[in-house]
Design a protein around this motif. Sequence first.
Motif, PDB file in Angstrom:
ATOM      1  N   GLY A   1      -3.767  -6.693   6.359  1.00 27.44           N
ATOM      2  CA  GLY A   1      -3.013  -7.276   6.879  1.00 27.44           C
ATOM      3  C   GLY A   1      -3.365  -7.735   8.448  1.00 27.44           C
TER       4      GLY A   1
ATOM      5  N   ARG B   1     -12.998   0.897  -3.596  1.00 28.79           N
ATOM      6  CA  ARG B   1     -13.772  -0.363  -3.004  1.00 28.79           C
ATOM      7  C   ARG B   1     -12.173  -1.368  -1.912  1.00 28.79           C
ATOM      8  NH1 ARG B   1     -18.144  -3.610  -4.227  1.00 28.79           N
ATOM      9  NH2 ARG B   1     -17.469  -5.003  -2.391  1.00 28.79           N
ATOM     10  N   LEU B   2     -12.848  -1.152  -0.931  1.00 30.43           N
ATOM     11  CA  LEU B   2     -12.112  -1.254   0.143  1.00 30.43           C
ATOM     12  C   LEU B   2     -12.113  -3.313   0.597  1.00 30.43           C
ATOM     13  CD1 LEU B   2     -11.375   2.056   2.255  1.00 30.43           C
ATOM     14  CD2 LEU B   2     -10.289   0.837   0.890  1.00 30.43           C
ATOM     15  N   PHE B   3     -13.788  -3.311   0.230  1.00 28.09           N
ATOM     16  CA  PHE B   3     -14.316  -4.723   2.116  1.00 28.09           C
ATOM     17  C   PHE B   3     -15.169  -5.580   0.442  1.00 28.09           C
ATOM     18  CE2 PHE B   3     -14.029  -0.653   4.399  1.00 28.09           C
ATOM     19  CZ  PHE B   3     -12.727  -1.380   5.360  1.00 28.09           C
TER      20      PHE B   3
ATOM     21  N   LEU C   1     -12.041  -3.740  11.296  1.00 24.45           N
ATOM     22  CA  LEU C   1     -11.147  -3.843   9.743  1.00 24.45           C
ATOM     23  C   LEU C   1     -10.332  -2.234  10.127  1.00 24.45           C
ATOM     24  CD1 LEU C   1     -13.621  -5.497   7.675  1.00 24.45           C
ATOM     25  CD2 LEU C   1     -11.012  -6.405   8.145  1.00 24.45           C
TER      26      LEU C   1
ATOM     27  N   PRO D   1      -2.183   3.778   2.418  1.00 16.55           N
ATOM     28  CA  PRO D   1      -1.296   2.732   2.077  1.00 16.55           C
ATOM     29  C   PRO D   1       0.314   3.444   3.283  1.00 16.55           C
ATOM     30  CG  PRO D   1      -1.637   2.913   0.349  1.00 16.55           C
ATOM     31  CD  PRO D   1      -3.006   3.841   0.949  1.00 16.55           C
ATOM     32  N   GLU D   2       0.147   4.651   3.769  1.00 14.91           N
ATOM     33  CA  GLU D   2       1.345   5.646   3.299  1.00 14.91           C
ATOM     34  C   GLU D   2       1.339   5.312   5.400  1.00 14.91           C
ATOM     35  OE1 GLU D   2      -0.244   6.952   0.934  1.00 14.91           O
ATOM     36  OE2 GLU D   2       1.178   6.119  -0.651  1.00 14.91           O
ATOM     37  N   ASN D   3      -0.190   4.923   5.093  1.00 17.71           N
ATOM     38  CA  ASN D   3      -0.201   4.899   6.973  1.00 17.71           C
ATOM     39  C   ASN D   3       0.540   4.180   7.553  1.00 17.71           C
ATOM     40  OD1 ASN D   3      -1.281   6.220   9.504  1.00 17.71           O
ATOM     41  ND2 ASN D   3      -2.313   3.940   9.176  1.00 17.71           N
ATOM     42  N   ASP D   4       1.206   4.992   9.230  1.00 18.07           N
ATOM     43  CA  ASP D   4       1.765   3.748   9.573  1.00 18.07           C
ATOM     44  C   ASP D   4       1.521   2.710  10.459  1.00 18.07           C
ATOM     45  OD1 ASP D   4       4.318   2.827  10.576  1.00 18.07           O
ATOM     46  OD2 ASP D   4       4.859   4.895  12.183  1.00 18.07           O
ATOM     47  N   PHE D   5       1.162   1.228   9.406  1.00 17.12           N
ATOM     48  CA  PHE D   5       0.395   0.254  10.140  1.00 17.12           C
ATOM     49  C   PHE D   5       1.252  -0.304  10.778  1.00 17.12           C
ATOM     50  CE2 PHE D   5      -2.384   1.341   6.383  1.00 17.12           C
ATOM     51  CZ  PHE D   5      -3.324   0.475   7.224  1.00 17.12           C
TER      52      PHE D   5
ATOM     53  N   ASN E   1       3.743  -2.403   6.608  1.00 13.03           N
ATOM     54  CA  ASN E   1       3.739  -1.049   5.885  1.00 13.03           C
ATOM     55  C   ASN E   1       4.551  -1.002   4.010  1.00 13.03           C
ATOM     56  OD1 ASN E   1       2.880   0.250   7.934  1.00 13.03           O
ATOM     57  ND2 ASN E   1       5.324   1.616   8.516  1.00 13.03           N
TER      58      ASN E   1
ATOM     59  N   ALA F   1      -8.315  -6.612  11.810  1.00 14.99           N
ATOM     60  CA  ALA F   1      -6.899  -6.311  10.374  1.00 14.99           C
ATOM     61  C   ALA F   1      -6.215  -5.072  10.681  1.00 14.99           C
ATOM     62  CB  ALA F   1      -7.546  -7.598   9.298  1.00 14.99           C
ATOM     63  N   GLY F   2      -5.711  -4.906   9.516  1.00 15.42           N
ATOM     64  CA  GLY F   2      -5.254  -3.367   8.611  1.00 15.42           C
ATOM     65  C   GLY F   2      -5.530  -3.589   7.224  1.00 15.42           C
ATOM     66  N   VAL F   3      -6.064  -2.688   6.465  1.00 12.91           N
ATOM     67  CA  VAL F   3      -6.744  -2.578   5.377  1.00 12.91           C
ATOM     68  C   VAL F   3      -6.336  -0.828   4.746  1.00 12.91           C
ATOM     69  CG1 VAL F   3      -8.889  -2.172   3.615  1.00 12.91           C
ATOM     70  CG2 VAL F   3      -9.348  -3.640   5.806  1.00 12.91           C
ATOM     71  N   ALA F   4      -5.574  -1.748   4.105  1.00 18.81           N
ATOM     72  CA  ALA F   4      -4.325  -0.139   3.325  1.00 18.81           C
ATOM     73  C   ALA F   4      -5.151  -0.126   1.893  1.00 18.81           C
ATOM     74  CB  ALA F   4      -2.598  -0.560   2.964  1.00 18.81           C
TER      75      ALA F   4
ATOM     76  N   PHE G   1      -9.729  -7.779  -1.555  1.00 18.43           N
ATOM     77  CA  PHE G   1      -9.300  -6.992  -1.065  1.00 18.43           C
ATOM     78  C   PHE G   1      -8.795  -7.800   0.019  1.00 18.43           C
ATOM     79  CE2 PHE G   1     -13.735  -7.412  -2.300  1.00 18.43           C
ATOM     80  CZ  PHE G   1     -14.347  -5.882  -2.892  1.00 18.43           C
TER      81      PHE G   1
END
Lengths: 361, 361
Positions: free
Chosen positions: B124, A132-134, A93, A98-102, B103, A123-126, B121
């Motif tokens: 992407g 909490r993220l996960f 992960l 969220p502003e990162n260039d995914f 994005n 996977a990408g997690v913004a 959670f």
Amino acid sequence: MAETKVLGMNAADHEISYANNSVIQKGVISKVTPIIEESVRDMFMEMGPTYIKVADLGCASGPNAFRIISQVIDTIHRMCKGQQLELPEFEVLLNDLPENDFNSVFKSVPDFIERVQEKCFIAGVAGSFYHRLFPTRSLHFVNSSNSLHWLTKLPAGLENNKGNVYMARSSPRNVFEAYADQLRKDFTNFLSLRSKEMIPQGRMVLAFMARENADPSNEDYVWELVAKSLYDLVAEGVVEEKDVDSFNLPFYSPCKEEVVEIVERERSFEINNLQVFEVDVNHLKADEKLRNKDLGYNVYMEMGENFANTVRAVLEPMICSHFGDAVVDRLFMRLATNVADALSHPMLYKGFNIVVSLTKK
Amino acid sequence: MAETKVLGMNAADHEISYANNSVIQKGVISKVTPIIEESVRDMFMEMGPTYIKVADLGCASGPNAFRIISQVIDTIHRMCKGQQLELPEFEVLLNDLPENDFNSVFKSVPDFIERVQEKCFIAGVAGSFYHRLFPTRSLHFVNSSNSLHWLTKLPAGLENNKGNVYMARSSPRNVFEAYADQLRKDFTNFLSLRSKEMIPQGRMVLAFMARENADPSNEDYVWELVAKSLYDLVAEGVVEEKDVDSFNLPFYSPCKEEVVEIVERERSFEINNLQVFEVDVNHLKADEKLRNKDLGYNVYMEMGENFANTVRAVLEPMICSHFGDAVVDRLFMRLATNVADALSHPMLYKGFNIVVSLTKK
């Protein structure tokens, strides 16, 4: 979360992108590698999982985005080969704001998967890692490099920190306290969130900017060059003094003792290894000198520009938001000159990082 | 995977973006909703998980990206409320090709999390769903809407499909067979990959474009309007005939019987529910008519433009790659006119979708 909105690094297609200007970050990662490897090995030996869920917090979008993940997978791969074990599956992960260039991160996924040739699912997690993220008890290994020195917000009570953009020798005592207090809140919260997300015996390696001295008023801070550059623009009439006086970075570089104290008070983690090390900027010098054998070329100026671009890739959104877009080019040109000037005073160039390896109790 | 590279939808910041031009897709989703709800309910009743991992394959980047996930969460929420159960945690994996505009998806994550107010959670996952995307036996519920009609590549042997861009009444028999054969391979592979990733008793709901008639030569295909528009440009000397003759869509709309046969032969899934339904384009008409009370306004032309924009948002990358960027505006203007002309022949407007609800054995 409003304050974190300006913390995003410049996107990969930006002229001065974080992706192309993270030389110093790479240097830190190479120092942290053996500690990550040890931590991953210990986790794998103790837990012996057939499936490993790994999170990288603050992955950004450059070539570094996959670097730590590669180390984790390579370490397990070597262990399995040595002990003739079947390779586990990896679920990776990659987290950033969220502003990162995914989009740019994801375009590298197929090449990465091909290179590692393992069962590896990316996977990408913004989102902010101060939330909490996960899912609960899901992570075996967590890493965060070069991100935790960013606070959730500016500490309250920095009004009298005039002449500086961060803590400095000349800062009043209350400024040091306000910064230290904000780190205590943010880092405690970070540990408590991760402790919910990690499986007991899971490992976490954190590396971020730190300072050498326990007494914060006894340190040379690299940000002083940014403050100096801003006040140069005040002298030129380009920027207003009151705007610089009210500008401070939501950043904190703790000393070793502070980190130990926060981890111990929060109580979810045990410290396995903790080191403060000087960030090696000399490799920059060596590289540049090798490339520029023509003695007539201004090596120092090129190094100053490299350094200014590295700082710009991180600070540009904050600078634009506070001072407006118009001053940016001028400010970082000035910073490049100031860095070039400062190169004869290596003291100003010292930067420190801390790396701490933890086990979830 | 080279062929799938042109399949990405137009990005959210593109003038004609998929995000703003997916009216028909929304229509399909509303038809599929009760089947998704039934499937999620059955899964939750049978498996009773405290943690639910959901994947949405081909999520794209518009407002639809979170729509199905909302339905899944709302369904479970209602059940838990009714039965006074504790809400499970959700781990949601939004998948699309690496070229998708993740994005823009990620920028909506904080709002979505706030709206659902559950422990949810979001991650992407970039990659083709014709490859492995998720760890073994990890998924409770899988959805894919409006994507599985895209094949991994053009079938071999379409050289004699002149005058068409897809199967058409006038296509030679071998063209129907080549297309059907490619779907068999691709859809079988898709089922077999998902069966590895899903937990036994997990559910999957798939919705995609289909045809009404078992005999593929007995159907009106909406893509015929695209072929007509391309040949109009040939007549105008803008496009070369040989370029249109060699252009075919890597797309297939199966009939009900084909889908049943492939699922049964692959053997990993049981069919719970399978329906073919006509795509309702009349709501488009009603909406537009309400908005355009001025009888002097050309309602049909605006509808034609809406339809052409919807098709453009999907086909533009493929058209550009085969014919070059220069023809795009002209082609879709022509398509808008042809659709407007065709509105008096409702036959040409029929589109069908299939929805199938499956249980992993």
